[in-house]
Structures are given as structure tokens and as C-alpha cells.
Scaffold this active site. Structure first.
Site, mmCIF file in Angstrom:
data_model
loop_
_atom_site.group_PDB
_atom_site.id
_atom_site.type_symbol
_atom_site.label_atom_id
_atom_site.label_comp_id
_atom_site.label_asym_id
_atom_site.label_seq_id
_atom_site.Cartn_x
_atom_site.Cartn_y
_atom_site.Cartn_z
ATOM 1 N N LYS A 45 11.165 1.463 17.965
ATOM 2 C CA LYS A 45 10.914 2.748 17.470
ATOM 3 C C LYS A 45 11.803 3.708 18.771
ATOM 4 O O LYS A 45 12.505 4.822 18.308
ATOM 5 C CB LYS A 45 9.718 3.304 17.724
ATOM 6 C CG LYS A 45 8.844 2.610 16.330
ATOM 7 C CD LYS A 45 7.266 3.291 16.283
ATOM 8 C CE LYS A 45 6.468 2.472 15.036
ATOM 9 N NZ LYS A 45 5.211 2.712 15.272
ATOM 10 N N ASP B 221 7.592 -3.336 18.522
ATOM 11 C CA ASP B 221 7.590 -2.192 17.649
ATOM 12 C C ASP B 221 7.954 -1.073 18.183
ATOM 13 O O ASP B 221 8.520 -0.207 17.787
ATOM 14 C CB ASP B 221 6.269 -2.295 16.788
ATOM 15 C CG ASP B 221 6.176 -1.205 15.672
ATOM 16 O OD1 ASP B 221 7.332 -1.634 14.893
ATOM 17 O OD2 ASP B 221 5.532 -0.472 15.654
ATOM 18 N N GLY C 133 -8.359 -3.119 9.730
ATOM 19 C CA GLY C 133 -7.041 -3.033 9.193
ATOM 20 C C GLY C 133 -6.258 -2.049 10.134
ATOM 21 O O GLY C 133 -5.267 -1.509 9.366
ATOM 22 N N LYS D 127 12.467 -0.708 9.708
ATOM 23 C CA LYS D 127 12.963 -0.368 10.840
ATOM 24 C C LYS D 127 14.216 -1.496 11.455
ATOM 25 O O LYS D 127 14.805 -1.087 12.352
ATOM 26 C CB LYS D 127 11.888 -0.479 12.233
ATOM 27 C CG LYS D 127 10.890 0.780 12.246
ATOM 28 C CD LYS D 127 9.885 0.428 13.154
ATOM 29 C CE LYS D 127 8.808 -0.148 12.991
ATOM 30 N NZ LYS D 127 7.956 -0.015 11.957
ATOM 31 N N VAL E 218 9.815 5.971 12.364
ATOM 32 C CA VAL E 218 9.089 6.341 13.654
ATOM 33 C C VAL E 218 8.010 7.595 13.268
ATOM 34 O O VAL E 218 8.566 8.475 12.682
ATOM 35 C CB VAL E 218 10.065 6.909 14.579
ATOM 36 C CG1 VAL E 218 9.168 7.014 16.025
ATOM 37 C CG2 VAL E 218 11.152 5.650 14.946
ATOM 38 N N ALA F 240 5.652 7.485 10.908
ATOM 39 C CA ALA F 240 5.184 7.655 9.646
ATOM 40 C C ALA F 240 5.640 9.052 9.140
ATOM 41 O O ALA F 240 6.726 9.268 9.080
ATOM 42 C CB ALA F 240 3.708 7.725 9.765
ATOM 43 N N GLU G 257 -1.613 -5.286 12.638
ATOM 44 C CA GLU G 257 -1.024 -6.280 12.028
ATOM 45 C C GLU G 257 -1.986 -7.494 12.011
ATOM 46 O O GLU G 257 -2.830 -7.818 12.544
ATOM 47 C CB GLU G 257 0.528 -6.747 12.756
ATOM 48 C CG GLU G 257 1.318 -5.733 12.848
ATOM 49 C CD GLU G 257 1.835 -5.299 11.432
ATOM 50 O OE1 GLU G 257 1.730 -6.039 10.410
ATOM 51 O OE2 GLU G 257 2.150 -3.912 11.203
ATOM 52 N N ASN H 280 0.987 -1.335 0.099
ATOM 53 C CA ASN H 280 -0.090 0.093 -0.008
ATOM 54 C C ASN H 280 0.890 1.362 0.107
ATOM 55 O O ASN H 280 0.543 2.108 -0.759
ATOM 56 C CB ASN H 280 -0.882 0.018 0.999
ATOM 57 C CG ASN H 280 -2.033 -1.066 1.114
ATOM 58 O OD1 ASN H 280 -2.626 -1.034 -0.216
ATOM 59 N ND2 ASN H 280 -2.640 -1.364 2.135
#
Length: 812
Positions: A661, A657, A643, A558, A588, A590, A646, A455
């Protein structure tokens, strides 16, 4: 197979492989150290049935010319003769074992006895035979070293098979020459052939002119149908101007055949006028590379598409003459153009511009036509590129660059690939630099490869055309590669962003890491950027190879930025060492500018003391929504359906995650930290951790009691639940953790829009009132936008980057 592989597997020298020609110039063979480099290049780049063409060892031809001049002037040449003999004996002794050295030294002594005899008694008859000795000695020595150490080889004298019309007309009789060569070549042996020398139709030795060994190499390619010719020399390619004069000159990685021929015609110091002639009717590609830096990509000359045709270069000459004669406006004009191939001409003004060395022949021709002629010294400066003579924009820019310069005229060239200005005076380095800047200032080509076509990758490609139009710094970027986990589409002439995914579906092919790295190592762009939008740890391990090649990386991935301390430090050091830029704004937050803000604070001299916040859009949404009105497991399944998580929600609930970060931000802030030093609270009970995804979702209600209890405790204290990352480096003590905490309901972390991220930075400048950055921490648009931000930032840095020009004797 390469010679290197043959050494390891001597029984595998079978099968038909395309022949390649490798030519080594005199500077590449000037000393034992240079010859050792040549041996290494042969091992790594040659196949057993290839042909190596050699010039005389550096300086030897000049010494032979000097001997001829001394003998012609009846001066004593014995000292010079003995010095040359001593020099060559020393070279043999340094490179060969005692037995082979003795044998070659005896041959050399016989040659010098013959040389002495010719100098004394038959100079004019044997002048070219004398000059041929340099190449004979060079080929013989290189072949002997290869036979002793590396592989079977044999030295051949080009006079035994190359036949030309005469020394004045070096047109090759290819049918005769090919037949003779086929008789003397030996399969499964590396052929070492002499350059520079040949025989004419009457069997006399003749030379092919200074730098004639390049011509010899392309003649060999035409005789054998070779796929490639590599001219190993003392420069690492062809540049957009003479780099000794123009420091900002760019290497031209790919040159169309016609443009290369025009550069040679106008006197390029690397490309000589005859070199490309034998390849005009063949598909052979010509490469120019440095034997002093064989791993650096050189220049390739051949048939190319759009990008190579956009390249422009600037050349000049101060050794030209303006020829004026009425003959040039009459019927003799066409004859003069064909006979002399002038640099440029103007039939209406009865003049043409020639090289100074053509003056005598032009005078004789005019005399034979009973016409008067005058010669006037002049200079030229020219812009060269594919069909530039018909490109009005290039001509306009050229004229504008010269508007403050005294010029005589811009004249027609015999080639469509150049525009030439005639100057009445010396073409100065200042003028050359000015014109080069004006003609090539926007010419740096940057290739972009996108890895990851999910995406975010698709959205990045959708935005790209508009960004190129809006951002001038992106004018010269070219999408040249698309990668999924198994398929790749690489197109050196560029891929239309608007058609990229369609082309990928139709044309992508299977690839592996070795194939990808091989292409990247030999990419034909001034700079290359890999945009990594994959979640793949395996792909991130390629960063080391990218940085070794000076390739730049934009990493939304990452893994590399949160790898072990030793590996991460090694990556950053390797990137700095090779001039690679590594940006990862979207690792980190977006598209939120947290990475940028931390870098900017440090660059400005600030010191960061603490970083905290909510770094997961998924966990942000869950705990903003979780108020006890429904079980936590129902809320989690709702997030999955939307959505927001994950595919396996445990990836989000594990906290790993967020932990990665926080590590990335702490490292950006200048702290040495490892993942293990960040305490991480997983929200997944041990009994649910080992289940399959479907099993976990079926038993997710096992989460409810624990979360209900935590929520109850928080409410009892008038607080709310949030999953927070915290890093502190205060009072000489570093602490770092990620986990579930109770916070005040009026806290900045407690009142976010669903899926928002928030970052709080405390520093020397932001103490009592910390810096807060808040906004969407996920989404196609913001993440793709963040990657584009990094792309603009890299291109801005590259716009001022200068490459070091690698020329022997200049950079040493």
C-alpha cells in the site's frame, strides 16, 4: 482452421468447418501494398474451404467505363487502353515470381487483344463482358499470389454459376446457381470468386450495379449456407451518421437486420440496398471491417437482443424528389409503393418521395396510367433504429430537434425502422450534426464486467441498481459479465444486477484466459470496463492484454499497482498509449479518498514530500486493543474469530500488505520506487513463519513475550505501540519503511476507532499542518462504495471521449 495454421500444419486440412465469405473491395486491392494486406488478412482470418469474393483492383472499373465511353464517342482510346495494360502488368510483376508473372502477363495480353477488338467492333454486344474484365483480372492475380506463397486456391468466374433474371431484375435463381457452383468448387482449396458480375437467364453477361460485389458476397453466402460474411472495405464499420459530416458519429458495433436494411434503403454509403436481401431467409451474420485496420472491431449485422435494438442513427440525402400525382391517392397507390419502394409517402396528400435516379421510371409509369405527375427537388433527414416508427419518445425528440428548421412534413416510411422528415431545401452539415447530437447524445453503451464475486463483489452488485438510478452518468452502463476464478457468465445483451448472482449460479460456464481474452477483444460496446475485485496476481497479469484492447480497469486488486517498477511503468505507458483508464481507489484505504486526494494535489500543482499512517485495519484494531491485559496471541485469535484478519493471520502480521500500500501511494505521488526499497518489519518470528496455519495458531503464544516486552518499553517512555508506514522525500533523499514504532499517546495515529485507517500527507501546501484523512479502512460497504466512486469517475471521463473514425483518405 485458418490458412495461417494450415501453413504450419499442412496435413491437418481435414474435417467439416462452417464456410465463411470474405469480400474485398476495390480500395482494398488497389495496389501491391494493399494486396499484401489482403494476403495477411486471408492468412489470419480464412479457413481453407472459405470463399473470397473480389472487386476489380481499385480504379480499374472506372477506367473500363471510360474506355467504353471513348469508344462510343468514336474517340481515340488507345492511350487509355495502353495505360491500363501497363498498370496491370506492373501489379503482376510486383507480386509474383518471374515464372508466374510471365504466365499471367501472357493471359493479360490475350485479354487486352480481345478487349481492343470488342471496343472497336462490338461495343454494345460486349459492353458487360468488357466491364467484367476488372473482376476477372483481380481474382486471377489474387489466386496466383496465394498459390505461389500461401495455399492452394482457384479463381472462378461468377458468370459460370450465378444466374439472375436480367440486368434490370437481379433476382437470383438459387437452385440453378447452387447446382452449378457445386459442380465447379474444389474442396481443400480457397475459392477466389469474382464479384459484380453474373449471367441472365439467356446466358448474357450482366453486372449487379455499382458496389455489386457486396451483393455477390451475400449471394455466395445464400448459395453455401455460410455462417458469416465479412465485407473488408476502407471503413471500419457502420456509424451513427456519416463520420465525414458528423465528427461525433459513433460506430454501431451491432445492427439488427431490419435496421441495416433500412439504412441501405435510405442510401447508407457502406450498406447497399441489395446486399442484405440474400440473407433474409438465412441466419448468416454480416460483418463490415476495414482491410486497412483489420485488428479493429467492425460492425456486425444479424439477429440481436435488447442493447443492439436501442441504437439510433441519423442519415440524410439531398438527392430526392417529391412526386405529386392523383394516381398516388387512388387504387394505383399500393402498386406504386410496391413497384418503387419510395423513401416515404403520404397517401392522403397523393405524394411520395423517391431517389432522383427513379424519376424516369416513375414518369413512364404515370404516363402508362394516363396520369399527370410533377417532380419537386427536396431533401430528407431520418432517424433509423429498431421499430422507431412506433416509439413516441423517439418521434418527440426528432420533432424537437427540428423545431427551428423549415420542414415540409414527417412522412410515413415503408419500414417501421425509420422516421423521415422531408425538407424543402438542402440538408446542411450543421443540421445533420444538430439532429445527430439530439438523437444520440445519451447513446454511448458501456459494458461492465465484474471479476470476483466474494463479499465485496456481491455488495458492489447489490448497490449497482440504485447507483444507476441516482447517477445520470451511469444510465448507459450495462452489466455484461461476471467472473469467478473458474466460471464465467457473459451476456452481450446485459445481465440484470438484481438477478446477477442467480443467473451466474445457473448459467456460468468454465473458461480460461484465452477464451476470456477472445471475447473481450471482440466485445460489441463503445467502451468496456473490467472491475477487478479479486486478490489474484494471475488475474492482474491480464491487465496488459486489457490495455492493449483499450479496455478500462477498476482495480481493487493491489498486485498490478505494486508490481516491479519496470512492469508497472510498462502498464501505465500501455494504458496511456491505448486510451485505457486505470483507477484503483480501493487498493489503499478501502473507500477512503486517499488516492483521489494525492491525484488531486498533484493535478493542482502541489508537491508531496511525505506520506505516513496506519494502513491496515487489522493491525489498527490489534494495537488499539493491546494494552497488556491479555496475551497478544489471545487478542489475535479473537480478531480471527471476528473475521478481522486474513484466514492466515500471518498475512497481516508480515507487513507485506502495508508495504504494498505504501508503494502504491508513493507511486501515485509521482515517485519511482520498488517494493524492495521499502524496509518491512515482519511481526512473525522466523520459527513460526514456515508452519502451517493450524500449527501457527497452536503455537501463537510464542508471540506473547516479544509483544509484551515491546509494550513495556513503550509504556516506560509514555508512549504506545502502532504499526506505521512512512515515506519521505525530503532533502533530495527518499526513505520508506513499515514497522512497529513507539508514538506519543496524543498523536493522531494513537487514537483511532477500531479498524480505522489514517493517512497523513505533507506537501508544499500542507507543511506545518499536514492533511489528515481518517476513517474505516475495511468493510463491505465502504470498499464497494469506493469501487462505485471509481466507476462514476471513469464514466464521467468517457462521456466526453471521442473515438477517431478510421476512414481511408481521411485519417491518413
Amino acid at each position: 482452421m485458418t490458412i495461417e495454421n494450415l501453413i504450419k500444419h499442412p496435413d491437418s486440412a481435414t474435417g467439416k468447418l462452417a464456410i465463411n465469405i470474405h469480400k474485398f473491395g476495390g480500395s482494398s486491392l488497389a495496389s501491391s501494398e494493399c494486396i499484401e494486406r489482403v494476403i495477411d488478412i486471408i492468412c489470419r482470418h480464412c479457413q481453407i474451404n472459405d470463399i473470397v469474393v473480389v472487386s476489380a483492383n481499385g480504379g480499374v472499373t472506372d477506367q473500363l467505363f471510360n474506355l467504353c465511353q471513348l469508344a462510343k464517342d468514336n474517340e481515340n482510346y488507345q492511350d487509355a487502353l495502353e495505360n491500363l495494360h501497363f498498370q496491370l502488368k506492373g501489379l503482376i510483376a510486383q507480386l509474383l515470381n518471374e515464372q508466374n508473372s510471365t504466365y499471367l502477363t501472357k493471359q493479360l495480353a490475350d485479354d487486352f487483344a480481345l478487349l481492343d477488338s470488342w471496343l472497336a467492333k462490338a461495343l454494345e454486344k460486349h459492353r458487360n463482358d468488357i466491364l467484367a474484365f476488372g473482376e476477372i483480372w483481380s481474382a486471377r492475380l489474387l489466386s496466383a499470389v496465394l498459390n505461389e506463397r500461401i495455399c492452394p486456391s482457384h479463381a472462378v468466374d461468377a458468370r459460370d454459376f450465378i444466374e439472375v433474371v436480367s440486368e434490370q431484375n437481379t433476382q437470383v435463381n438459387y437452385d440453378v446457381s447452387r447446382a452449378k457452383f457445386n459442380q465447379i468448387k474444389q474442396d481443400h482449396q480457397l475459392t477466389i470468386a469474382t464479384g459484380y458480375i453474373a449471367r441472365d437467364v439467356d446466358g448474357r453477361s450482366c453486372t449487379l450495379g455499382r458496389n455489386g460485389s457486396d451483393y455477390s458476397a451475400t449471394i455466395m453466402a445464400a448459395l453455401t449456407g455460410a455462417a458469416n460474411v465479412t465485407l473488408w472495405t476502407d471503413v471500419d464499420g457502420i456509424y451513427s451518421a456519416d463520420p465525414r459530416i458528423v465528427p461525433a458519429a459513433r460506430k454501431l458495433h451491432r445492427l439488427p437486420n431490419g435496421v441495416a436494411r433500412e439504412l441501405g434503403r435510405l442510401g447508407n454509403p457502406v450498406l447497399h440496398v441489395n446486399t442484405l436481401k440474400p440473407l433474409e431467409e438465412h441466419a448468416t451474420h454480416l460483418h463490415v471491417a476495414s482491410s486497412f485496420d483489420s485488428e479493429t472491431s467492425g460492425t456486425e449485422i444479424g439477429k440481436f437482443g435488447f442493447l443492439a435494438k436501442q441504437e439510433l442513427s441519423v442519415t440524410y440525402s439531398n438527392d430526392v424528389l417529391i412526386v405529386s400525382s392523383e394516381l398516388l391517392s387512388s387504387l394505383s397507390h399500393a402498386d406504386a409503393i410496391k413497384r418503387f419502394d419510395p423513401i416515404c409517402f403520404d397517401e392522403s396528400k397523393a405524394l411520395m418521395v423517391i431517389k432522383q435516379e427513379q424519376q424516369k421510371t416513375v414518369s413512364q409509369w404515370c404516363a402508362s396510367k394516363v396520369g399527370e405527375v410533377t417532380f419537386k427537388p427536396a431533401a430528407i433527414i431520418a432517424v433509423v433504429g429498431h421499430k422507431v416508427a412506433s416509439r413516441g419518445d423517439v418521434k418527440a425528440r426528432f420533432k424537437r430537434a427540428l423545431e427551428n428548421t423549415k420542414t415540409l412534413d414527417i412522412l410515413s416510411s415503408t419500414s417501421e425502422h425509420s422516421i423521415i422528415c422531408v425538407l424543402p431545401d438542402f440538408c446542411s452539415p450543421e443540421l445533420t450534426n444538430l439532429v445527430h447530437h439530439e438523437m444520440t447524445k445519451d447513446a454511448k453503451h458501456i459494458g461492465v464486467i465484474v471479476a470476483g464475486l466474494g463479499n465485496i463483489g456481491k455488495r458492489f452488485l447489490e448497490i449497482l441498481p440504485g447507483q444507476i438510478k441516482r447517477q445520470s452518468v451511469l444510465e448507459n452502463i450495462h452489466l455484461v459479465g461476471l467472473l469467478s476464478s473458474k466460471k464465467a457468465l457473459i451476456n452481450t445483451d446485459g445481465i440484470s444486477p438484481k438477478q446477477a448472482l442467480i443467473q451466474f449460479d445457473k448459467q456460468a460456464k468454465d473458461y480460461d484466459e484465452a477464451l476470456l481474452l477472445s471475447w473481450l477483444k471482440h466485445h460489441p460496446y463503445d467502451e468496456l470496463i473490467v472491475v477487478d475485485i479479486t486478490p489474484s496476481e494471475t488475474f492482474s497479469l491480464l491487465y496488459r492484454e486489457f490495455f492493449k484492447e483499450g479496455i478500462h480497469v477498476i482495480g481493487a486488486n493491489k498486485w498490478a499497482a505494486s508490481s516491479s517498477t519496470e512492469y508497472y511503468n510498462g502498464l501505465t505507458a500501455l494504458a496511456e498509449q491505448n486510451g485505457s483508464i486505470w483507477l484503483g481507489n480501493t487498493t489503499v484505504g478501502a473507500g477512503l479518498p486517499i488516492n483521489f486526494a494525492i491525484n488531486d494535489l498533484r493535478r493542482s500543482g502541489d508537491e508531496i514530500h511525505a506520506i505516513s499512517g496506519i494502513f491496515s485495519g487489522t493491525l489498527s484494531w490489534l494495537f488499539e486493543q493491546y494494552d497488556g491485559s491479555q496475551p497478544f496471541s489471545n487478542l489475535l485469535k479473537s480478531a480471527l474469530e471476528r473475521g478481522l484478519t486474513e484466514p492466515d493471520p500471518r498475512e497481516d502480521l508480515s507487513g507485506r500488505d502495508v508495504q504494498r500500500k505504501l508503494l502504491i501511494l508513493a507511486r501515485l505521488a509521482g515517485f519511482t520506487l520498488s517494493l524492495e526499497e521499502i524496509a518491512c518489519q515482519s511481526l512473525v518470528p522466523d520459527e513460526l513463519a514456515q508452519l502451517t496455519t493450524q500449527e501457527f495458531l497452536a503455537q501463537a503464544d510464542a508471540l506473547d513475550a516479544s509483544f509484551a516486552e515491546q509494550l513495556s518499553k513503550a509504556k516506560a517512555q509514555g508512549k504506545c505501540l502502532r504499526y506505521v508506514a512512512e515515506f519521505s522525500a525530503k532533502d533530495n533523499q527518499i526513505t520508506a519503511q513499515v514497522g512497529l514504532v513507539f508514538i506519543d499517546c496524543d498523536d493522531a495515529f494513537a487514537n483511532l476507532n477500531p479498524c480505522d485507517n489514517i493517512f497523513k500527507v505533507e506537501s508544499q501546501w500542507y507543511q506545518s499542518n499536514p492533511l489528515i484523512i481518517q476513517g474505516p479502512g475495511a468493510g463491505r460497504d465502504v470498499t464497494a462504495g469506493g469501487i462505485h466512486s471509481d466507476l462514476v469517475a471513469i464514466c464521467e471521463q468517457l462521456s466526453t471521449k471521442q473515438h477517431q473514425v478510421k476512414i481511408k483518405g481521411i485519417n491518413e
